[in-house]
Design an enzyme around this catalytic site. Sequence first.
Site, PDB file in Angstrom:
ATOM      1  N   HIS A  82      -9.703   1.433  -0.421  1.00 35.53           N
ATOM      2  CA  HIS A  82      -9.504   2.147   0.839  1.00 35.53           C
ATOM      3  C   HIS A  82     -10.843   2.173   1.596  1.00 35.53           C
ATOM      4  O   HIS A  82     -11.860   2.606   1.047  1.00 35.53           O
ATOM      5  CB  HIS A  82      -9.110   3.598   0.593  1.00 35.53           C
ATOM      6  CG  HIS A  82      -7.670   3.821   0.261  1.00 35.53           C
ATOM      7  ND1 HIS A  82      -7.083   3.350  -0.867  1.00 35.53           N
ATOM      8  CD2 HIS A  82      -6.698   4.508   0.941  1.00 35.53           C
ATOM      9  CE1 HIS A  82      -5.808   3.725  -0.885  1.00 35.53           C
ATOM     10  NE2 HIS A  82      -5.551   4.437   0.192  1.00 35.53           N
ATOM     11  N   ASP A 119       2.017   3.950   3.045  1.00 34.91           N
ATOM     12  CA  ASP A 119       0.993   4.841   2.491  1.00 34.91           C
ATOM     13  C   ASP A 119       1.618   5.997   1.688  1.00 34.91           C
ATOM     14  O   ASP A 119       1.689   5.933   0.461  1.00 34.91           O
ATOM     15  CB  ASP A 119       0.091   5.364   3.611  1.00 34.91           C
ATOM     16  CG  ASP A 119      -1.335   5.655   3.179  1.00 34.91           C
ATOM     17  OD1 ASP A 119      -1.697   5.354   2.031  1.00 34.91           O
ATOM     18  OD2 ASP A 119      -2.111   6.185   4.009  1.00 34.91           O
ATOM     19  N   ASP A 120       2.061   7.045   2.379  1.00 28.90           N
ATOM     20  CA  ASP A 120       2.658   8.237   1.742  1.00 28.90           C
ATOM     21  C   ASP A 120       3.859   8.646   2.601  1.00 28.90           C
ATOM     22  O   ASP A 120       3.785   9.630   3.352  1.00 28.90           O
ATOM     23  CB  ASP A 120       1.632   9.377   1.710  1.00 28.90           C
ATOM     24  CG  ASP A 120       0.299   8.941   1.108  1.00 28.90           C
ATOM     25  OD1 ASP A 120       0.186   8.878  -0.118  1.00 28.90           O
ATOM     26  OD2 ASP A 120      -0.625   8.631   1.889  1.00 28.90           O
ATOM     27  N   HIS A 138       0.852  -1.203   0.000  1.00 29.01           N
ATOM     28  CA  HIS A 138       0.000   0.000   0.000  1.00 29.01           C
ATOM     29  C   HIS A 138       0.883   1.248   0.000  1.00 29.01           C
ATOM     30  O   HIS A 138       1.326   1.726   1.056  1.00 29.01           O
ATOM     31  CB  HIS A 138      -0.915  -0.027   1.229  1.00 29.01           C
ATOM     32  CG  HIS A 138      -1.980   1.036   1.233  1.00 29.01           C
ATOM     33  ND1 HIS A 138      -3.330   0.754   1.200  1.00 29.01           N
ATOM     34  CD2 HIS A 138      -1.897   2.391   1.270  1.00 29.01           C
ATOM     35  CE1 HIS A 138      -4.022   1.880   1.213  1.00 29.01           C
ATOM     36  NE2 HIS A 138      -3.171   2.897   1.266  1.00 29.01           N
ATOM     37  N   HIS A 191       1.256   4.966  -2.276  1.00 30.36           N
ATOM     38  CA  HIS A 191       0.835   5.874  -3.360  1.00 30.36           C
ATOM     39  C   HIS A 191       2.095   6.449  -3.989  1.00 30.36           C
ATOM     40  O   HIS A 191       2.927   7.031  -3.274  1.00 30.36           O
ATOM     41  CB  HIS A 191      -0.033   6.991  -2.793  1.00 30.36           C
ATOM     42  CG  HIS A 191      -1.280   6.484  -2.131  1.00 30.36           C
ATOM     43  ND1 HIS A 191      -2.504   6.464  -2.765  1.00 30.36           N
ATOM     44  CD2 HIS A 191      -1.486   5.951  -0.898  1.00 30.36           C
ATOM     45  CE1 HIS A 191      -3.416   5.958  -1.942  1.00 30.36           C
ATOM     46  NE2 HIS A 191      -2.822   5.634  -0.806  1.00 30.36           N
ATOM     47  N   GLU A 237     -10.836   3.684   7.287  1.00 30.24           N
ATOM     48  CA  GLU A 237      -9.821   4.632   7.766  1.00 30.24           C
ATOM     49  C   GLU A 237     -10.569   5.818   8.392  1.00 30.24           C
ATOM     50  O   GLU A 237     -10.405   6.130   9.559  1.00 30.24           O
ATOM     51  CB  GLU A 237      -8.936   5.093   6.590  1.00 30.24           C
ATOM     52  CG  GLU A 237      -7.836   6.081   6.958  1.00 30.24           C
ATOM     53  CD  GLU A 237      -7.119   6.683   5.720  1.00 30.24           C
ATOM     54  OE1 GLU A 237      -7.686   6.623   4.609  1.00 30.24           O
ATOM     55  OE2 GLU A 237      -6.014   7.237   5.884  1.00 30.24           O
TER      56      GLU A 237
HETATM   57  N1  ADE Z   1      -4.418   9.142  -1.142  1.00 29.75           N
HETATM   58  C1  ADE Z   1      -3.161   9.202  -0.686  1.00 29.75           C
HETATM   59  N2  ADE Z   1      -3.092   8.786   0.589  1.00 29.75           N
HETATM   60  C2  ADE Z   1      -4.346   8.438   0.963  1.00 29.75           C
HETATM   61  C3  ADE Z   1      -4.934   7.934   2.158  1.00 29.75           C
HETATM   62  N3  ADE Z   1      -4.217   7.692   3.261  1.00 29.75           N
HETATM   63  N4  ADE Z   1      -6.250   7.706   2.164  1.00 29.75           N
HETATM   64  C4  ADE Z   1      -6.975   7.957   1.065  1.00 29.75           C
HETATM   65  N5  ADE Z   1      -6.472   8.425  -0.072  1.00 29.75           N
HETATM   66  C5  ADE Z   1      -5.177   8.665  -0.134  1.00 29.75           C
HETATM   67 ZN    ZN Z   2      -3.606   4.906   0.970  1.00 33.88          ZN
END
Ligand code: ADE
Ligand code: ZN
Length: 324
Positions: free
Chosen positions: A188, A269-270, A10, A12, A191
Amino acid sequence: MSQSPKIELHLHLEGAASPSFVRGLAAEKKADISGIFDAQGHYKYADFNAFLNVYEVATSVINTPQDYARLTTAVLEECAAHGVIYAETFLSPDFCGGGDVGAWREYVAAMQEAALALRDTIELRAIVTCIRHFGPEKARAPALCAAETVGDFVTGFGIAGDEKTLEPRDYAWAFDCAREAGLRLTAHAGEWRGPESVRACLDDLHVERIGHGVRAIEDPALVERLAEDGIVLEVCPGSNVALGVYPNWRSHPIETLRARGVPVTVSTDDPPFFHTTMSHEFDRLADTFGWDDTVVREVNLTAARAAFCDETTRQALIKRLESQ
Ligand code: ADE
Ligand code: ZN
């Protein structure tokens, strides 16, 4: 933990772009996006919606196949430095060619070539995502792009973006299209919304994995269902703590979910947005929940078994993890 082999499901791609990478591209293109950085040069945002805005501004300067190829190389090198041997990355045709299939093909070819150059160190697969807050009509083009390019690089389809907007069933056309084309599915959920959002993705979109999914913990019957049906959660604890889904690592439910038999995996994630790396995630999990090498190997084996890849690649990953 940086040297133990890891599988990341996971991630991005634009969300993995470092501030310096984005600043460099902005300078080349003479774009002023200085408002998204703080005094230390880090990404600046206050909450999830502000994060999504900053994300989209940063992404706006990454806008050619060559930019995406450079980003792919930079991200894979960073992942590999933390022991990642296989990664899956979310890509959106909305950002790569505006949903046009011909343009999308060029982006895919550039990224795949960049990834293949590093394949002795790390393997990459792509999960095409539609963006939830762009609405269901805009989700059709990404699904068609995914269907047109499904193969040994593009293997999955999913949905990212603002989970508080609309409902999973509003995106059923896109998911049906992707499934019929042979793509593997994830979404997703769980969350920013509770257990019902996870159930809706399972029942209405028929996904086999859930991105995050951690708020399933609020419903014991759902936890049991996830465990029984082997629904894999792509858990991103550092992201959840950074964005305030949970106030700290101690209160994160990953260990309780794992103890109740839910197949959990770990991802970033990011990562530069949340000041994390795969090593950092596993170090915090060791500090907080006592995860030792055996647990780490088991979690990464779960990820290898759930990866959207061919069986030869999967068996090679499993063998590598089991030999640790
Ligand atoms: N796009 C990038 N990071 C995200 C996240 N944590 N949740 C939803 N969309 C995303
Ligand atoms: Zn994500």
